[in-house]
Enzyme design. Structure first.
Site, PDB file in Angstrom:
ATOM      1  N   SER A  44       0.755  -0.972   0.172  1.00 48.46           N
ATOM      2  CA  SER A  44       0.059  -0.020  -0.121  1.00 48.46           C
ATOM      3  C   SER A  44       1.043   1.193  -0.119  1.00 48.46           C
ATOM      4  CB  SER A  44      -0.940   0.009   1.285  1.00 48.46           C
ATOM      5  OG  SER A  44      -0.241   0.172   2.330  1.00 48.46           O
ATOM      6  N   LYS A  87       0.868   5.022   6.832  1.00 51.49           N
ATOM      7  CA  LYS A  87       0.330   5.612   5.747  1.00 51.49           C
ATOM      8  C   LYS A  87       1.042   6.933   5.779  1.00 51.49           C
ATOM      9  CE  LYS A  87      -2.747   2.410   4.740  1.00 51.49           C
ATOM     10  NZ  LYS A  87      -2.540   1.569   3.745  1.00 51.49           N
TER      11      LYS A  87
END
Length: 180
Positions: A44, A87
């Site tokens: 990701s 993230k």
């Protein structure tokens, strides 16, 4: 100085035990309050982080500084506090964020810079239209927008969920680098 039947000094044994206890205490403090290593399990965050990378996270960092756009953070997943995710911070509290035509707009202006030089996909219930970031919360995205479960799908990361700022890839050795 007392000695046991074998003639060894009891004070030497005591010193070893005290040293081991202090070493364990220091390791505990460092791991839980200063720096901790994290394993990257998914793609990701490609190309910045790839599966198998290990990163160091400064857990004390946000006790000294405010989170900034572009910081790579480790945080407790808002939907499952037992799970940690990594993230990049895209939008800060009070800002408006919109994803359109592959770009991210903050307060109506597209964000620029190497950290954001990629295509972003406007999917998910928080990824369409304009969103206002709540107080003490952050909008985070994976660098691999096509393959990331992030704020577009489950919303905002409260400040209290942030565990720290990732600052270094330390494994594998050929990938060692400071994160930006």
């Amino acid at each position: 100085m007392r000695k046991n039947a074998k003639g060894n000094s009891i004070s030497v044994l005591r010193e070893i035990v005290e040293t081991v206890i202090w070493a364990l205490l220091i390791a505990f403090v460092v791991r839980y309050f200063v720096i901790e290593g994290y394993y990257i399990p998914s793609g990701s965050m490609k190309p910045t982080l790839v599966p198998g990378n290990r990163v160091l996270v400064a857990k004390f960092y946000y006790g000294l500084y405010q989170p900034h756009r572009g910081d790579i953070i480790v945080f407790r997943y808002p939907s499952d506090k037992k799970k940690n995710l990594i993230k990049r911070i895209i939008a800060l509290p009070g800002e408006t964020v919109r994803i359109e035509n592959g770009l991210v707009y903050i307060n109506g202006v597209s964000i620029q810079g190497d950290q954001f030089n990629r295509e972003y996909v406007n999917v998910g219930s928080y990824g369409r239209g304009e969103q206002i970031i709540p107080e003490n919360s952050y909008f985070v995205l994976g660098d691999n927008s096509h393959n990331s479960d992030d704020s577009r799908f489950w919303g905002y990361v409260p400040f209290k969920n942030i565990l720290g700022r990732a600052f270094l890839i330390y494994w594998p050795p050929r990938s060692i680098q400071i994160l930006r």
